[in-house]
Enzyme design. Sequence first.
Site, PDB file in Angstrom:
ATOM      1  CE  LYS A 139       0.693   1.828   3.505  1.00 61.27           C
ATOM      2  NZ  LYS A 139       1.824   2.329   3.970  1.00 61.27           N
ATOM      3  CE1 TYR A 224      -1.889  -0.249   7.540  1.00 62.19           C
ATOM      4  CE2 TYR A 224      -0.616   1.650   7.186  1.00 62.19           C
ATOM      5  CZ  TYR A 224      -0.672   0.249   7.066  1.00 62.19           C
ATOM      6  OH  TYR A 224       0.205  -0.458   6.759  1.00 62.19           O
TER       7      TYR A 224
HETATM    8  P1  NDP Z   1      12.466   2.028   2.144  1.00 65.59           P
HETATM    9  O1  NDP Z   1      13.122   3.264   1.809  1.00 65.59           O
HETATM   10  O2  NDP Z   1      12.930   1.386   3.613  1.00 65.59           O
HETATM   11  O3  NDP Z   1      12.844   1.056   1.016  1.00 65.59           O
HETATM   12  C1  NDP Z   1      12.576   1.080  -0.120  1.00 65.59           C
HETATM   13  C2  NDP Z   1      13.306   0.401  -1.180  1.00 65.59           C
HETATM   14  O4  NDP Z   1      12.998   0.357  -2.641  1.00 65.59           O
HETATM   15  C3  NDP Z   1      14.781   0.728  -1.122  1.00 65.59           C
HETATM   16  O5  NDP Z   1      15.522   0.124   0.175  1.00 65.59           O
HETATM   17  C4  NDP Z   1      15.383   0.453  -2.468  1.00 65.59           C
HETATM   18  O6  NDP Z   1      15.877  -1.141  -2.283  1.00 65.59           O
HETATM   19  C5  NDP Z   1      14.323   0.302  -3.127  1.00 65.59           C
HETATM   20  N1  NDP Z   1      14.402   1.448  -4.162  1.00 65.59           N
HETATM   21  C6  NDP Z   1      14.158   1.538  -5.475  1.00 65.59           C
HETATM   22  N2  NDP Z   1      14.403   2.845  -6.040  1.00 65.59           N
HETATM   23  C7  NDP Z   1      14.314   3.651  -4.883  1.00 65.59           C
HETATM   24  C8  NDP Z   1      14.394   5.066  -4.716  1.00 65.59           C
HETATM   25  N3  NDP Z   1      14.394   5.942  -6.093  1.00 65.59           N
HETATM   26  N4  NDP Z   1      14.303   5.747  -3.647  1.00 65.59           N
HETATM   27  C9  NDP Z   1      14.381   4.671  -2.483  1.00 65.59           C
HETATM   28  N5  NDP Z   1      14.354   3.396  -2.604  1.00 65.59           N
HETATM   29  C10 NDP Z   1      14.180   2.909  -3.809  1.00 65.59           C
HETATM   30  O7  NDP Z   1      10.805   1.973   2.265  1.00 65.59           O
HETATM   31  P2  NDP Z   1       9.810   0.921   2.905  1.00 65.59           P
HETATM   32  O8  NDP Z   1      10.370  -0.407   2.956  1.00 65.59           O
HETATM   33  O9  NDP Z   1       9.520   1.635   4.419  1.00 65.59           O
HETATM   34  O10 NDP Z   1       8.683   1.284   1.899  1.00 65.59           O
HETATM   35  C11 NDP Z   1       8.397   0.348   0.767  1.00 65.59           C
HETATM   36  C12 NDP Z   1       6.914   0.197   0.606  1.00 65.59           C
HETATM   37  O11 NDP Z   1       6.283  -0.482   1.437  1.00 65.59           O
HETATM   38  C13 NDP Z   1       5.962   1.568   0.450  1.00 65.59           C
HETATM   39  O12 NDP Z   1       5.042   1.591  -0.579  1.00 65.59           O
HETATM   40  C14 NDP Z   1       5.245   1.698   1.742  1.00 65.59           C
HETATM   41  O13 NDP Z   1       4.212   2.305   1.631  1.00 65.59           O
HETATM   42  C15 NDP Z   1       5.202   0.281   2.038  1.00 65.59           C
HETATM   43  N6  NDP Z   1       5.112  -0.003   3.544  1.00 65.59           N
HETATM   44  C16 NDP Z   1       4.119  -0.679   4.010  1.00 65.59           C
HETATM   45  C17 NDP Z   1       3.881  -1.082   5.347  1.00 65.59           C
HETATM   46  C18 NDP Z   1       2.901  -1.870   6.146  1.00 65.59           C
HETATM   47  O14 NDP Z   1       2.681  -1.921   7.214  1.00 65.59           O
HETATM   48  N7  NDP Z   1       2.074  -2.648   4.861  1.00 65.59           N
HETATM   49  C19 NDP Z   1       4.986  -0.320   6.264  1.00 65.59           C
HETATM   50  C20 NDP Z   1       6.122   0.440   5.669  1.00 65.59           C
HETATM   51  C21 NDP Z   1       6.225   0.640   4.398  1.00 65.59           C
HETATM   52  P3  NDP Z   1      17.152  -1.729  -2.966  1.00 65.59           P
HETATM   53  O15 NDP Z   1      18.155  -0.798  -1.933  1.00 65.59           O
HETATM   54  O16 NDP Z   1      16.965  -2.925  -2.338  1.00 65.59           O
HETATM   55  O17 NDP Z   1      17.203  -1.139  -4.257  1.00 65.59           O
END
Ligand code: NDP
Length: 375
Positions: A139, A224
């Site tokens: 989401k 949420y």
């Molecule tokens: P993070 O910033 O921690 O991780 C995102 C990952 O996406 C990065 O580590 C990277 O992985 C990759 N990525 C690729 N391109 C980019 C870019 N341009 N900028 C930044 N990151 C990039 O985010 P979250 O893990 O917190 O969130 C990811 C998704 O999950 C979002 O859509 C968020 O809404 C959702 N979410 C849902 C939750 C829930 O409870 N259901 C809780 C938290 C988040 P790599 O280094 O491997 O390329």
Amino acid sequence: MSETRRRFLQELGGLGAAAWAVPFLGAARSGAAPAPPPGRKLGVALVGLGSLSANQLAPALQKTSLCALTGLVSGHPDKAREWAARYGVPDKSIYTYESFDRIKDNPDIDVVYVVLPNSMHAEFTIRAAQAGKHVLCEKPMAISVKECDAMIAACQAARRKLAIGYRLHFEPNNLEMARLAREKVFGAVKVIDAAAGFRIGDPAQWRLDKALSGGGSLLDIGIYALQAARYIAGEEPVAVSAQWSITDPVKFKPGVDESVLFTLRFPSGIVANCSSSYATGLGRFWAGAERGWFEVDPALWYNGIKGRMSGPQGQGPQAFDFPAIDQFAAEMDDFADCVLHDKPTRVPGEEGRRDQRIMAAIYEAAEAGKTVALA
Ligand code: NDP
């Protein structure tokens, strides 16, 4: 053992938690994709190895009954190799965003879980479907209704299932809120109050960059509160009004809201008062009905969600009594069950699209300073 706890455990047995699906949720498209051989777990590839993948999804995958982590997609090959060593993923199942489409030739990967910044959800969902994989997408589903439509169409065309990572649809206290409302245990619900927020840190993160986030607190955490209002009401809102606020113009640029307060009016007359914020911690869903009230507080943590309801006259509130579960493991096992048995998911793309449409209307209402009707 209390009645609520016994019922939950009974329903949970054999993944029967699906029986708790709230009926107003739309049915998923039926995909007739071939199921893996009996006994084999569904292979899941995580796309984006950030905070959610590292701290919640990878550990949860170890607790699932029907899934296994079999693929990694990352822009950082060193990190992906470390993960591969830790989780026993072979080198051939590591991909970059550029090489991602080759995943179609990997029979060990059945499901692609998109865990990227919001503006990348549509692209990777569509590419995953075109590679013949089922998709779980975090989401918010996307950053526009148009993108949601394209994602649904791509999964339909590929005859693959699409689910959105709405973990609270698998969380017993939140499900109990929907049940108490649906079964009118305290009479008809009249008023809902739903608040979701956290204080955001690093100003350089993608969540504060409109091109990557598509918006501010509403798309990320306020969703949420919107979800709770909808699954407690058991109806779709017909009108929204909203106000937004930015108190820190250095951190929050135009188009990235810091806080949004919005109200929803439902066809039966239920009204919901909702708050979304990146400025402060918020996490409570409350419903007031004709003969009592019920609430979850904290409402959306990964662990420690607690519910309670008004007790009989002269007595204090009564706590809900449900076992703690891993919401992400439950969500992934349920999706695997849907894929394996060609069942509809309770959190299909259509559900994500509904939220996207309402959130667009909330932003429109805040900007225009008027109530927006949702036909
Ligand atoms: P993070 O910033 O921690 O991780 C995102 C990952 O996406 C990065 O580590 C990277 O992985 C990759 N990525 C690729 N391109 C980019 C870019 N341009 N900028 C930044 N990151 C990039 O985010 P979250 O893990 O917190 O969130 C990811 C998704 O999950 C979002 O859509 C968020 O809404 C959702 N979410 C849902 C939750 C829930 O409870 N259901 C809780 C938290 C988040 P790599 O280094 O491997 O390329």
